[in-house]
Design a protein around this motif. Structure first.
Motif, PDB file in Angstrom:
ATOM      1  N   LYS A   4       0.864  -1.179   0.000  1.00 35.45           N
ATOM      2  CA  LYS A   4       0.000   0.000   0.000  1.00 35.45           C
ATOM      3  C   LYS A   4       0.898   1.225   0.000  1.00 35.45           C
ATOM      4  N   THR A   6       1.314   5.613  -0.279  1.00 34.42           N
ATOM      5  CA  THR A   6       0.758   6.968  -0.195  1.00 34.42           C
ATOM      6  C   THR A   6       1.857   7.947  -0.571  1.00 34.42           C
ATOM      7  N   THR A  45      -1.317   4.167  -5.993  1.00 35.01           N
ATOM      8  CA  THR A  45      -0.847   4.999  -4.881  1.00 35.01           C
ATOM      9  C   THR A  45      -1.867   6.094  -4.563  1.00 35.01           C
ATOM     10  N   THR A  46      -2.142   6.288  -3.276  1.00 36.21           N
ATOM     11  CA  THR A  46      -2.995   7.394  -2.839  1.00 36.21           C
ATOM     12  C   THR A  46      -2.175   8.679  -2.841  1.00 36.21           C
ATOM     13  N   LEU A  48      -1.794  12.539  -1.695  1.00 41.45           N
ATOM     14  CA  LEU A  48      -2.268  13.532  -0.738  1.00 41.45           C
ATOM     15  C   LEU A  48      -1.586  14.859  -1.041  1.00 41.45           C
TER      16      LEU A  48
END
Length: 448
Positions: A4, A6, A45-46, A48
């Motif tokens: 996971k 970010t 990928t997140t 932000l």
């Protein structure tokens, strides 16, 4: 299982004495990459966008009382760790004056078991001391436990160690960092008797720094320093409250090499004895909040490295408990949700830099306690991170206080800065008022 990721984009990264614009890529629990621009990252990928926000290492609070077990009517590991992550605190170290007090290795491990399923932040617990549990203390594993706590004066929980032989044995044999609460018990007893004779059981709250006065603190702290020098103890004096005490500490030796270190708490930097008139017993802490001169001296000592770390001594009690007469009212108040934003007020006032706040609240706790892979924004380190908006004013009130006791000494204060996001081990646990509690914090490990 797939990794996971970010990617935090366009943040002002505050780390190791510098602030620079950049990106941080998190993979699973760790910081994968730090760069001015990261344009290559895994699919899914997140992203932000942290434009205009400041990215700090997660705050490490080395001094809290989350009250579990035994005192869960006023706080517990879940409730207070939730308040902590909302304030940008990603790791905490909890004191042993619970019910029962943590005086055996079994009771210590029981707290770790509780935290495993409840803590939203990373955690460690201090082993407690008494006049007769040195053999248990010596079993403490320095790699798995943050430290040993000794109360050299009474406070909540009545774990005072006052036997000279027990104290000598502790300082000479302690296997790891010894965190000391330093107040002289005889001075407290003498002063308490004088105020009882004059006022009965309810002296005015402003009596507190006169009962637990400068002499009470300095006599105990100087004795602890003397013992530590004699035995080469790794001593950490907690919640230093007087300007006079700061002269006991060295600011020439690099922090990594210091054997004697010191902590200041937010409330001793924020309040002075003038505030008892309005706040009363709500700001009754041990050691007591003292004079304006002490408050100024503590900030000076923090900035010139006589004091090494900032913590909270977060210590909740219910409103009913705090509303009792002076001698019945327990000392302590909640602070962990508001520690970072309070320190950022000093930044806005031009009294401290962002880099120094990060040094004292993140880097120095990691160095002092030899915490493994935390306290810095470094590739390969755990992704304990907090994002802050420095220009987003908000007022502390009952609608946003997260402590289980439902009050805060900071209630009514307007802070200019707001914590917007908190990552614990790469997991976004706090996001603009919302929580994702699906992943719990980890037990801290120590390179000792």
């Amino acid at each position: 299982m797939a990794s996971k990721s970010t990617l935090i984009k366009n943040a002002f990264i505050v780390n190791e004495g510098n602030t620079f614009l950049g990106d941080v890529l998190i993979t699973d629990s760790r910081i994968q990459k730090i760069s001015e621009t990261i344009s290559s990252y895994p699919e899914g990928t997140t992203i932000l966008d942290a434009t205009d926000k400041y990215l700090l290492p997660g705050i490490i609070d080395t001094h809290v009382h989350f009250r579990e077990p035994g005192l869960v009517h006023k706080a517990d590991i879940y409730s207070e760790s939730k308040a902590a992550v909302a304030g940008g605190v990603t790791s905490f170290m909890d004191m042993p004056n619970t019910v029962p007090p943590v005086l055996t290795q079994e009771l210590l491990e029981d707290k770790f078991k509780l935290a495993k399923n409840k803590a939203l932040a990373n955690y460690s617990f201090y082993m407690g001391t008494s006049n007769n549990n040195l053999n248990e203390v010596l079993k403490t594993d320095p790699k798995n436990v943050c430290g040993i706590k000794v109360y050299l004066g009474t406070s909540t929980g009545n774990m005072c160690v006052d036997n000279p032989e027990a104290i000598e044995g502790l300082f000479s044999k302690c296997p790891t960092l010894l965190a000391a609460h330093c107040e002289d018990e005889h001075i407290i007893e003498e002063n308490s008797e004088k105020f009882r004779e004059k006022f009965g059981e309810n002296p005015p709250p402003a009596s507190h720094p006169l009962i637990r006065n400068e002499e009470c603190c300095y006599k105990s702290s100087s004795h602890a320093v003397e013992l530590a020098k004699k035995h080469n103890t790794r001593l950490h004096i907690v919640h230093v409250s007087t300007a006079k005490e700061t002269g006991l500490f060295d600011n020439k030796t690099p922090l990594e090499e210091k054997r004697i270190t010191a902590e200041v708490c937010i409330h001793h930097l924020w309040f002075s004895d003038k505030d008892y008139a309005n706040k009363g017993n709500w700001i009754k802490w041990n050691p007591a909040i003292k004079t304006e001169n002490d408050r100024t001296g503590l900030m000076k000592a923090l900035l010139d490295n006589h004091i090494d770390t900032i913590a909270t001594d977060h210590a909740p009690h219910t409103p009913h408990e705090k509303e009792q007469e002076y001698f019945c009212c327990p000392s302590g108040a909640p602070m962990v949700q508001h520690s970072l934003v309070a320190m950022l007020e000093f930044y806005h006032a031009g009294k401290i830099s962002l880099e120094t706040i990060v040094q004292k609240m993140c880097h120095a706790p990691s160095i002092c306690f030899h915490i493994q892979n935390r306290g810095f924004i470094r590739e390969g380190y755990f992704a304990d991170l907090t994002l802050v908006d420095l220009d987003s004013p908000w007022k502390v009130d009952e609608t946003n206080i997260l402590y289980k006791c439902n009050w805060a000494p900071m209630e009514g204060e307007t802070f200019h800065s707001k914590v917007t996001h908190t990552f614990v081990n790469g997991h976004l646990v706090y996001n603009n008022g919302s929580f994702n509690e699906s992943v719990k914090g980890m037990r801290l490990k120590f390179d000792r």
